[in-house]
Design a protein around this motif. Structure first.
Motif, PDB file in Angstrom:
ATOM      1  N   GLY A   1      48.127  38.846  35.996  1.00  0.00           N
ATOM      2  CA  GLY A   1      47.875  39.945  35.068  1.00  0.00           C
ATOM      3  C   GLY A   1      46.436  40.001  34.594  1.00  0.00           C
ATOM      4  O   GLY A   1      46.164  40.489  33.497  1.00  0.00           O
ATOM      5  N   THR A   2      45.508  39.531  35.437  1.00  0.00           N
ATOM      6  CA  THR A   2      44.101  39.536  35.040  1.00  0.00           C
ATOM      7  C   THR A   2      43.371  40.738  35.623  1.00  0.00           C
ATOM      8  O   THR A   2      43.739  41.286  36.654  1.00  0.00           O
ATOM      9  CB  THR A   2      43.382  38.233  35.477  1.00  0.00           C
ATOM     10  OG1 THR A   2      43.523  38.058  36.884  1.00  0.00           O
ATOM     11  CG2 THR A   2      43.949  37.033  34.737  1.00  0.00           C
TER      12      THR A   2
ATOM     13  N   GLU B   1      31.243  34.660  34.162  1.00  0.00           N
ATOM     14  CA  GLU B   1      32.624  35.130  34.300  1.00  0.00           C
ATOM     15  C   GLU B   1      32.956  36.108  33.174  1.00  0.00           C
ATOM     16  O   GLU B   1      32.602  35.872  32.019  1.00  0.00           O
ATOM     17  CB  GLU B   1      33.602  33.954  34.265  1.00  0.00           C
ATOM     18  CG  GLU B   1      33.511  33.046  35.475  1.00  0.00           C
ATOM     19  CD  GLU B   1      34.136  33.644  36.718  1.00  0.00           C
ATOM     20  OE1 GLU B   1      34.837  34.673  36.637  1.00  0.00           O
ATOM     21  OE2 GLU B   1      33.913  33.070  37.793  1.00  0.00           O
ATOM     22  N   HIS B   2      33.653  37.187  33.517  1.00  0.00           N
ATOM     23  CA  HIS B   2      33.961  38.217  32.522  1.00  0.00           C
ATOM     24  C   HIS B   2      35.344  38.835  32.727  1.00  0.00           C
ATOM     25  O   HIS B   2      35.579  39.983  32.405  1.00  0.00           O
ATOM     26  CB  HIS B   2      32.871  39.300  32.515  1.00  0.00           C
ATOM     27  CG  HIS B   2      32.593  39.874  33.867  1.00  0.00           C
ATOM     28  ND1 HIS B   2      31.677  39.334  34.726  1.00  0.00           N
ATOM     29  CD2 HIS B   2      33.128  40.931  34.500  1.00  0.00           C
ATOM     30  CE1 HIS B   2      31.646  40.040  35.844  1.00  0.00           C
ATOM     31  NE2 HIS B   2      32.533  41.023  35.717  1.00  0.00           N
ATOM     32  N   TRP B   3      36.254  38.043  33.222  1.00  0.00           N
ATOM     33  CA  TRP B   3      37.613  38.532  33.403  1.00  0.00           C
ATOM     34  C   TRP B   3      38.404  38.390  32.098  1.00  0.00           C
ATOM     35  O   TRP B   3      38.019  37.664  31.195  1.00  0.00           O
ATOM     36  CB  TRP B   3      38.315  37.793  34.550  1.00  0.00           C
ATOM     37  CG  TRP B   3      38.406  36.313  34.364  1.00  0.00           C
ATOM     38  CD1 TRP B   3      37.498  35.376  34.766  1.00  0.00           C
ATOM     39  CD2 TRP B   3      39.454  35.592  33.727  1.00  0.00           C
ATOM     40  NE1 TRP B   3      37.912  34.115  34.412  1.00  0.00           N
ATOM     41  CE2 TRP B   3      39.118  34.224  33.772  1.00  0.00           C
ATOM     42  CE3 TRP B   3      40.646  35.965  33.113  1.00  0.00           C
ATOM     43  CZ2 TRP B   3      39.927  33.236  33.226  1.00  0.00           C
ATOM     44  CZ3 TRP B   3      41.457  34.985  32.573  1.00  0.00           C
ATOM     45  CH2 TRP B   3      41.101  33.632  32.638  1.00  0.00           C
TER      46      TRP B   3
ATOM     47  N   HIS C   1      36.468  50.741  33.015  1.00  0.00           N
ATOM     48  CA  HIS C   1      35.968  50.265  34.312  1.00  0.00           C
ATOM     49  C   HIS C   1      36.802  49.144  34.919  1.00  0.00           C
ATOM     50  O   HIS C   1      36.492  48.669  36.005  1.00  0.00           O
ATOM     51  CB  HIS C   1      34.527  49.752  34.152  1.00  0.00           C
ATOM     52  CG  HIS C   1      33.558  50.813  33.763  1.00  0.00           C
ATOM     53  ND1 HIS C   1      33.018  51.699  34.666  1.00  0.00           N
ATOM     54  CD2 HIS C   1      33.052  51.155  32.553  1.00  0.00           C
ATOM     55  CE1 HIS C   1      32.206  52.521  34.040  1.00  0.00           C
ATOM     56  NE2 HIS C   1      32.215  52.229  32.760  1.00  0.00           N
ATOM     57  N   MET C   2      37.862  48.716  34.206  1.00  0.00           N
ATOM     58  CA  MET C   2      38.579  47.537  34.684  1.00  0.00           C
ATOM     59  C   MET C   2      39.374  47.827  35.947  1.00  0.00           C
ATOM     60  O   MET C   2      39.794  48.951  36.207  1.00  0.00           O
ATOM     61  CB  MET C   2      39.462  46.945  33.599  1.00  0.00           C
ATOM     62  CG  MET C   2      40.695  47.708  33.253  1.00  0.00           C
ATOM     63  SD  MET C   2      41.555  46.847  31.899  1.00  0.00           S
ATOM     64  CE  MET C   2      42.994  47.888  31.764  1.00  0.00           C
ATOM     65  N   ARG C   3      39.521  46.756  36.709  1.00  0.00           N
ATOM     66  CA  ARG C   3      40.287  46.807  37.956  1.00  0.00           C
ATOM     67  C   ARG C   3      41.105  45.517  38.040  1.00  0.00           C
ATOM     68  O   ARG C   3      40.739  44.502  37.437  1.00  0.00           O
ATOM     69  CB  ARG C   3      39.344  46.927  39.145  1.00  0.00           C
ATOM     70  CG  ARG C   3      38.383  45.759  39.227  1.00  0.00           C
ATOM     71  CD  ARG C   3      37.333  45.891  40.281  1.00  0.00           C
ATOM     72  NE  ARG C   3      36.542  44.661  40.275  1.00  0.00           N
ATOM     73  CZ  ARG C   3      35.417  44.507  40.907  1.00  0.00           C
ATOM     74  NH1 ARG C   3      34.904  45.508  41.605  1.00  0.00           N
ATOM     75  NH2 ARG C   3      34.783  43.362  40.866  1.00  0.00           N
ATOM     76  N   PRO C   4      42.205  45.545  38.771  1.00  0.00           N
ATOM     77  CA  PRO C   4      43.011  44.325  38.883  1.00  0.00           C
ATOM     78  C   PRO C   4      42.206  43.197  39.546  1.00  0.00           C
ATOM     79  O   PRO C   4      41.438  43.432  40.478  1.00  0.00           O
ATOM     80  CB  PRO C   4      44.177  44.737  39.785  1.00  0.00           C
ATOM     81  CG  PRO C   4      44.214  46.219  39.741  1.00  0.00           C
ATOM     82  CD  PRO C   4      42.803  46.666  39.498  1.00  0.00           C
TER      83      PRO C   4
END
Length: 178
Positions: free
Chosen positions: A150-151, A75-77, A141-144
């Motif tokens: 709000g992660t 996991e990497h959120w 590179h983040m995406r909702p």
């Protein structure tokens, strides 16, 4: 740093065992960055080769999920504020400071990693694996993941390309060529 959080306590012990200068940031009160409130980082770290890091620890179990249905996923959120505020702290602290998301995985006894796995360590009777991603790379590179909570996260293949053993961030920063 939350002294009751075993991931953060393990990470601090991991850093101290390497002779790294560590300043745990006590999160008893909300921090302010300029005129706005900001999530506090967990640690300020000065590496042996003058690496300057602002670190936010993301503790995760591996494998995750329920005991009867384990998910073998790293996991990497994070929360959007984890990422944006960490980047703000690094910029505000000045040249040479880098924001790093430290993913500290508690490796459960059902998983056997090779003993020579970089940054695999024991603390308080548990096994942990320390990994890191530069916050600017993560942000790019983040995406909702969950707008409600709000992660955010990044694609798994991208995470595999960006993630490094945490000690890689303790090495001397690369000099920019002019």
């Amino acid at each position: 740093m939350n002294r009751d959080n075993h991931y953060e306590a393990a990470f601090e012990a991991f850093l101290r065992a390497r002779g790294v200068a560590v300043v745990p940031v006590v999160e008893a009160r909300r921090s302010y960055l300029d005129d706005e409130d900001a999530k506090s980082p967990d640690f300020l770290v000065i590496g042996p080769d003058d690496a300057r890091l602002v670190v936010d620890v993301k503790g995760r179990k591996f494998p995750g999920g329920a005991a009867d249905r384990p998910r073998k996923v790293w996991e990497h959120w994070a929360t959007r504020s984890d990422v944006t505020d960490l980047a703000r702290w690094a910029a505000r602290l000045g040249p040479g400071f880098r924001g790093v998301l430290a993913f500290v995985y508690q490796v459960l006894p059902t998983v056997a990693l090779p003993d020579d796995t970089l940054d695999l360590f024991a603390h308080a009777g548990r096994s942990y694996l320390a990994r890191g991603v530069a916050v600017e790379d993560y942000a790019g590179h983040m995406r909702p993941r969950s707008p409600r909570w709000g992660t955010v996260d990044i694609p798994t293949d991208t995470f595999r390309q960006l993630v490094k053993p945490f000690t890689a961030f303790l090495e001397a920063p690369e000099e920019s060529v002019v």
